[in-house]
Design a protein around this motif. Structure first.
Motif, PDB file in Angstrom:
ATOM      1  N   GLY A   1      -6.260   5.630   2.842  1.00  0.00           N
ATOM      2  CA  GLY A   1      -7.244   5.373   2.016  1.00  0.00           C
ATOM      3  C   GLY A   1      -7.259   4.820   0.716  1.00  0.00           C
ATOM      4  O   GLY A   1      -6.285   4.600   0.077  1.00  0.00           O
TER       5      GLY A   1
ATOM      6  N   ILE B   1      -8.988   3.316   5.511  1.00  0.00           N
ATOM      7  CA  ILE B   1     -10.511   3.676   5.141  1.00  0.00           C
ATOM      8  C   ILE B   1     -10.669   3.019   3.764  1.00  0.00           C
ATOM      9  O   ILE B   1      -9.994   2.948   2.626  1.00  0.00           O
TER      10      ILE B   1
ATOM     11  N   TRP C   1      -5.171   5.664  10.179  1.00  0.00           N
ATOM     12  CA  TRP C   1      -6.501   5.236   9.962  1.00  0.00           C
ATOM     13  C   TRP C   1      -6.383   4.422   8.785  1.00  0.00           C
ATOM     14  O   TRP C   1      -5.407   4.357   7.956  1.00  0.00           O
TER      15      TRP C   1
ATOM     16  N   GLU D   1     -14.329   9.380  -0.041  1.00  0.00           N
ATOM     17  CA  GLU D   1     -12.942   9.330   0.552  1.00  0.00           C
ATOM     18  C   GLU D   1     -12.496  10.524   0.824  1.00  0.00           C
ATOM     19  O   GLU D   1     -12.065  10.950   1.942  1.00  0.00           O
TER      20      GLU D   1
ATOM     21  N   ILE E   1     -14.404   2.745   8.093  1.00  0.00           N
ATOM     22  CA  ILE E   1     -13.343   3.553   8.812  1.00  0.00           C
ATOM     23  C   ILE E   1     -12.786   2.748   9.953  1.00  0.00           C
ATOM     24  O   ILE E   1     -13.616   2.513  11.040  1.00  0.00           O
TER      25      ILE E   1
END
Length: 261
Positions: free
Chosen positions: A74, A94, A92, A56, A114
């Motif tokens: 993330g 993740i 984003w 990550e 992703i």
């Protein structure tokens, strides 16, 4: 910058760029596989390893270097610091190592995920399977999905027309009786248990027909796989028949069904 990211999304540049990042994370993960790597238990009772955290960190750094100023969420970042107070319209999402439990046990079906979320929808995504040496990705919007072996050229993929004897993929954690009931409920005569977002990709390839899920999942578990499957002609539907959406409270999904043709 956001402008550059939108330009890459609308061209053919984004998928290969995030695929390279996912495969770089895979290279971080692979040396820990089948080595007896220790796992800690997180607050939600799921396991985490140094491979998750290192992968990550690489992904977050690479995304920020290429597209600075774009929000990134993330899994391990959230575990360490809590869920973000608010989400941008473009961010984003993740999961650096989806299927950690199977990874620790030495199974092959773990992935790097992703995804790019825009206004609640996964508009681009990459899933990479380090142990298999395979990556699946979206292309320019409206132009389908692709896959490649590491170091190979991209080739297009698409879902298959639903056969008379459809086969489902289900969570590896389900017992046989529950898995059979779930597969039958969705019109499938057979089923196979499997870990991680790899299930979305195998439906996108046309090797299976459905992936129904009853239990809760985190949004980072599904976003990249949904992007790939939808680009390949499939659907990921919530119980109301609408596409699964992102940026929900607590970043949690309810039940859903991923479908091929």
């Amino acid at each position: 910058m956001t402008t550059e990211l939108i330009r890459d999304l609308d061209s053919s540049a984004l998928g290969p760029a995030i695929a390279d990042i996912a495969e770089a994370a895979a290279r971080v993960i692979l040396p820990y596989w089948r080595t007896g790597v220790a796992a800690e238990t997180k607050a939600d009772a799921s396991p985490v390893t140094c491979a998750d955290r290192e992968a990550e960190a690489l992904i977050l750094t690479a995304l920020a270097d290429r597209w600075p100023g774009v929000q990134a969420v993330g899994e391990e970042q959230v575990e360490a610091g809590g869920k973000p107070g608010s989400l941008a319209s473009l961010f984003w999402l993740i999961d650096p190592l989806d299927g950690t439990r199977g990874f620790v046990q030495g199974r092959e079906a773990y992935t790097v995920n992703i995804a790019l979320i825009r206004d609640g929808a996964p508009v681009a995504g990459v899933v990479s399977a380090p142990a298999l040496g395979l990556t699946w990705a979206t292309t320019r919007p409206g132009e389908g999905a692709v896959m490649r072996g590491y170091g190979e050229d991209w080739r297009p993929i698409s879902v298959r027309a639903r056969p008379e004897r459809a086969v489902a993929l289900v969570s590896h954690s389900m017992d046989d009786a529950a898995a059979e009931r779930l597969a039958t409920q969705h019109g499938c005569v057979g089923w196979q248990g499997m870990d991680s977002s790899l299930k979305f990709c195998l439906v996108a390839e046309g090797r299976f027909d459905a992936y129904p899920r009853t239990g809760p999942t985190s949004e980072w578990d599904t976003a990249a796989g949904q992007a790939v499957l939808e680009a390949a002609g499939g659907r990921v539907l919530a119980p109301d028949g609408q596409p699964l959406r992102y940026g929900k409270p607590a970043l949690l999904n309810g039940p859903f069904t991923a479908l091929g043709g």
